[in-house]
Design a protein around this motif. Structure first.
Motif, PDB file in Angstrom:
ATOM      1  N   ILE A   1       1.071  -1.439  -0.315  1.00 53.18           N
ATOM      2  CA  ILE A   1       0.191  -0.092  -0.116  1.00 53.18           C
ATOM      3  C   ILE A   1       0.285   1.481  -0.005  1.00 53.18           C
ATOM      4  N   ALA A   2       2.103   1.087   0.873  1.00 51.00           N
ATOM      5  CA  ALA A   2       2.556   2.322   0.798  1.00 51.00           C
ATOM      6  C   ALA A   2       3.640   2.445  -1.011  1.00 51.00           C
ATOM      7  N   TYR A   3       4.297   1.308  -1.436  1.00 50.07           N
ATOM      8  CA  TYR A   3       4.329   1.721  -2.461  1.00 50.07           C
ATOM      9  C   TYR A   3       3.300   1.925  -3.317  1.00 50.07           C
ATOM     10  N   GLY A   4       1.944   2.038  -3.783  1.00 48.27           N
ATOM     11  CA  GLY A   4       1.482   2.105  -4.178  1.00 48.27           C
ATOM     12  C   GLY A   4       0.914   3.670  -4.197  1.00 48.27           C
ATOM     13  N   ILE A   5       0.846   4.482  -3.006  1.00 46.28           N
ATOM     14  CA  ILE A   5       1.404   5.970  -2.044  1.00 46.28           C
ATOM     15  C   ILE A   5       1.843   6.210  -2.676  1.00 46.28           C
ATOM     16  N   LEU A   6       3.387   5.699  -2.701  1.00 48.35           N
ATOM     17  CA  LEU A   6       4.489   6.633  -3.778  1.00 48.35           C
ATOM     18  C   LEU A   6       3.701   7.112  -5.243  1.00 48.35           C
ATOM     19  N   MET A   7       3.616   5.714  -5.712  1.00 52.42           N
ATOM     20  CA  MET A   7       3.740   5.806  -7.320  1.00 52.42           C
ATOM     21  C   MET A   7       2.611   6.732  -7.837  1.00 52.42           C
ATOM     22  N   GLN A   8       1.192   6.769  -6.507  1.00 54.77           N
ATOM     23  CA  GLN A   8       0.060   7.572  -6.708  1.00 54.77           C
ATOM     24  C   GLN A   8       0.295   9.221  -6.744  1.00 54.77           C
ATOM     25  N   GLU A   9       1.224   9.138  -5.826  1.00 54.25           N
ATOM     26  CA  GLU A   9       1.825  10.604  -5.155  1.00 54.25           C
ATOM     27  C   GLU A   9       3.015  11.838  -6.270  1.00 54.25           C
ATOM     28  N   ILE A  10       3.598  10.770  -7.337  1.00 52.74           N
ATOM     29  CA  ILE A  10       4.554  10.667  -7.888  1.00 52.74           C
ATOM     30  C   ILE A  10       3.764  10.815  -9.433  1.00 52.74           C
ATOM     31  N   GLU A  11       2.704  10.066  -9.973  1.00 53.34           N
ATOM     32  CA  GLU A  11       1.411  10.280 -11.225  1.00 53.34           C
ATOM     33  C   GLU A  11       1.289  11.349 -10.816  1.00 53.34           C
ATOM     34  N   ARG A  12       0.574  11.942 -10.334  1.00 56.78           N
ATOM     35  CA  ARG A  12      -0.455  12.971  -9.655  1.00 56.78           C
ATOM     36  C   ARG A  12       0.583  14.664 -10.329  1.00 56.78           C
ATOM     37  N   GLY A  13       2.070  13.923  -9.840  1.00 57.22           N
ATOM     38  CA  GLY A  13       2.752  15.251 -10.732  1.00 57.22           C
ATOM     39  C   GLY A  13       3.290  15.420 -12.288  1.00 57.22           C
ATOM     40  N   ASP A  14       3.380  13.703 -12.412  1.00 55.00           N
ATOM     41  CA  ASP A  14       3.701  13.356 -14.071  1.00 55.00           C
ATOM     42  C   ASP A  14       3.761  12.077 -13.913  1.00 55.00           C
ATOM     43  N   SER A  15       3.411  11.310 -15.030  1.00 50.75           N
ATOM     44  CA  SER A  15       3.380  10.351 -15.425  1.00 50.75           C
ATOM     45  C   SER A  15       4.699   9.579 -15.616  1.00 50.75           C
ATOM     46  N   GLY A  16       5.423  10.566 -16.632  1.00 51.27           N
ATOM     47  CA  GLY A  16       6.460  10.321 -16.719  1.00 51.27           C
ATOM     48  C   GLY A  16       7.738   9.675 -15.743  1.00 51.27           C
ATOM     49  N   ILE A  17       7.564  10.659 -14.613  1.00 53.52           N
ATOM     50  CA  ILE A  17       8.756  10.539 -13.440  1.00 53.52           C
ATOM     51  C   ILE A  17       7.754   9.712 -12.574  1.00 53.52           C
ATOM     52  N   ARG A  18       6.766   9.569 -13.118  1.00 54.36           N
ATOM     53  CA  ARG A  18       6.618   7.412 -11.993  1.00 54.36           C
ATOM     54  C   ARG A  18       7.112   6.360 -13.296  1.00 54.36           C
ATOM     55  N   SER A  19       6.736   7.152 -14.038  1.00 55.74           N
ATOM     56  CA  SER A  19       7.642   5.548 -15.096  1.00 55.74           C
ATOM     57  C   SER A  19       8.913   5.480 -14.431  1.00 55.74           C
ATOM     58  N   THR A  20       9.785   6.096 -14.699  1.00 55.36           N
ATOM     59  CA  THR A  20      10.803   6.262 -14.352  1.00 55.36           C
ATOM     60  C   THR A  20      11.141   5.575 -13.282  1.00 55.36           C
ATOM     61  N   ALA A  21      10.424   5.771 -12.045  1.00 51.95           N
ATOM     62  CA  ALA A  21      10.233   5.122 -10.461  1.00 51.95           C
ATOM     63  C   ALA A  21      10.197   3.680 -10.942  1.00 51.95           C
ATOM     64  N   SER A  22       8.835   3.333 -11.505  1.00 51.61           N
ATOM     65  CA  SER A  22       8.217   2.033 -11.817  1.00 51.61           C
ATOM     66  C   SER A  22       8.821   0.949 -12.048  1.00 51.61           C
ATOM     67  N   VAL A  23       9.749   1.098 -13.204  1.00 48.93           N
ATOM     68  CA  VAL A  23      10.913   1.009 -13.922  1.00 48.93           C
ATOM     69  C   VAL A  23      11.753   0.625 -13.041  1.00 48.93           C
ATOM     70  N   GLN A  24      12.194   1.317 -12.463  1.00 48.70           N
ATOM     71  CA  GLN A  24      13.558   1.202 -11.850  1.00 48.70           C
ATOM     72  C   GLN A  24      13.155   0.166  -9.924  1.00 48.70           C
ATOM     73  N   GLY A  25      12.424   0.687  -9.826  1.00 48.91           N
ATOM     74  CA  GLY A  25      11.869  -0.252  -8.790  1.00 48.91           C
ATOM     75  C   GLY A  25      11.277  -1.807  -9.141  1.00 48.91           C
ATOM     76  N   SER A  26      10.181  -1.846  -9.959  1.00 48.26           N
ATOM     77  CA  SER A  26       9.548  -3.463 -10.327  1.00 48.26           C
ATOM     78  C   SER A  26      10.023  -3.851 -11.343  1.00 48.26           C
ATOM     79  N   LEU A  27      10.440  -3.171 -12.196  1.00 52.74           N
ATOM     80  CA  LEU A  27      11.809  -3.928 -13.488  1.00 52.74           C
ATOM     81  C   LEU A  27      12.520  -3.705 -13.597  1.00 52.74           C
TER      82      LEU A  27
END
Length: 393
Positions: free
Chosen positions: A81-107
């Motif tokens: 849930i903490a992971y989801g919240i982080l992604m929600q807040e970052i994508e609220r700023g910009d999907s591209g910045i969240r993509s950078t974090a998603s790739v690093q962590g999940s992929l």
């Protein structure tokens, strides 16, 4: 001069009461960081189609790189849930910045932690968690997107090492990545995972230009021309599509939360505008059609919030199925796209300018609806799950 970020998150069904104090603390630090570091600069970087590399350090500091990875490997050891919240807040700023974090962590970090050797974990994970090293994920090929099993990238055993040939495309982070987690077929036709390092001879990462979407995210290709891969860079036991698909599950889970963040930002922007913009002698928020739009937006956001919270609870218990994650990813992105389009209309001409975030979110979401499984493919995953009948082939 950039406008002040006045974002207030909608919470119509008091979902906050389902969160722990730690969840809220993580959210506040991420939200403050986005307001201070992302919002003031993101329109400019998106207009210039440039990735703001200076944000990498801040993403690491708020725990966005591999938040669920154990502390001993540099991760934050948080729940899903903490992971989801982080992604929600970052994508609220910009999907591209969240993509950078998603790739690093999940992929990148997730497969190294899950499928890698202890030596690989110790070598790469702490540096990836701190942002000292950045990674990307190579699965999609020019001719193989929704059907990754058809990939042609391949490795051949050359005795002391493997030789990798092939190409991957639509790879977030590739232009600046230090390592790439790549999936390729061995001589038996089995899909294997391996770590390719920047500087290996024959490995290049040409950047993809002229994007209308994810403009503040770096996208590129991975090209392998007889690249020598040391045997210690291969994931030892995982074979087949199960490896890359389990990584995509992690990323899709983050997107399910993240896309709702973009939706919430569009709704919040439209709601505030509707109270300030006066036409025919009163704020446009006082007219029925505008209220209908806002009412539908907050309803869909609320449904999405409850869906991803429940998904997070199941994920924490290791009970979330790939099919449930698939449904949530598709639903959140469709919700966000619809809300972005309605919000854009509410702002009239101002909705297409960089003075407001809506058009940028809308364009970004046109990529999010395609990557990590297209809208249609996710529909078929749900369809197959409920009927037991395969419509893919």
């Amino acid at each position: 001069m950039s406008k002040k970020d006045l974002y207030e998150a909608p919470d119509y069904f008091v979902v906050d009461e389902l969160l722990t104090d730690e969840h809220k603390l993580i959210r506040e630090s991420a939200r403050d960081w986005v307001k201070k570091e992302v919002s003031p600069i993101i329109e400019d970087y998106a207009q210039r189609a440039e990735f703001p590399k200076h944000l990498i350090k801040g993403l690491a500091e708020i725990g966005a790189f591999g938040p669920t990875i154990p502390v001993e490997y540099g991760g934050a050891g948080l729940d899903y849930i903490a992971y989801g919240i982080l992604m929600q807040e970052i994508e609220r700023g910009d999907s591209g910045i969240r993509s950078t974090a998603s790739v690093q962590g999940s992929l990148v970090m997730y497969p190294i932690f899950t499928f890698g050797t202890e030596e690989q974990r110790k070598k790469f994970l702490p540096k990836l968690a701190s942002g000292e090293m950045m990674g990307c994920f190579g699965l999609t090929e020019p001719d193989h997107g929704s059907n990754p099993s058809g990939m042609t990238a391949n490795i051949k055993d050359a005795g002391s090492h493997y030789v990798l040939n092939g190409a991957k495309m639509w790879i977030s982070n590739s232009p600046f990545a230090d390592i790439a987690v790549v999936w390729a077929k061995d001589e038996e036709g089995k899909i294997r995972g391996l770590i390719v390092e920047r500087g290996m001879e024959g490995f290049s990462t040409p950047e993809t230009h002229n994007k209308w979407s994810l403009r503040a995210s770096a996208t590129g290709e991975l090209v392998f021309d007889n690249v020598k891969i040391p045997k210690e860079n291969i994931f030892p036991t995982i074979k087949g599509l199960k490896g890359p698909l389990s990584c995509l599950n992690q990323a899709r889970y983050g997107i399910a939360w993240g896309a709702l963040g973009a939706a919430m930002d569009c709704y919040d922007t439209a709601l505030r505008y509707s109270k300030e913009r006066v036409q025919f002698g009163k704020p446009i928020g006082g007219f029925q059609l505008q209220q209908k739009k806002l009412a539908e937006m907050i309803t869909e956001i609320t449904k999405g919030q409850l869906l991803v919270w429940r998904l997070g609870a199941l994920k924490n218990e290791n009970r979330a199925t790939p099919e449930q994650i698939s449904m949530a990813k598709r639903n959140s992105v469709e919700t966000a796209l619809n809300i972005a389009r309605e919000a854009r209309q509410m702002l009239g001409g101002m909705g297409i300018t960089g003075e407001y975030p809506i058009m940028r979110h809308m364009m970004n979401l046109e990529s999010v609806v395609t990557y990590e499984g297209t809208h249609d493919i996710h529909l078929l995953i749900t369809g197959m799950d409920v009927t037991g009948l395969n419509a893919f082939s």
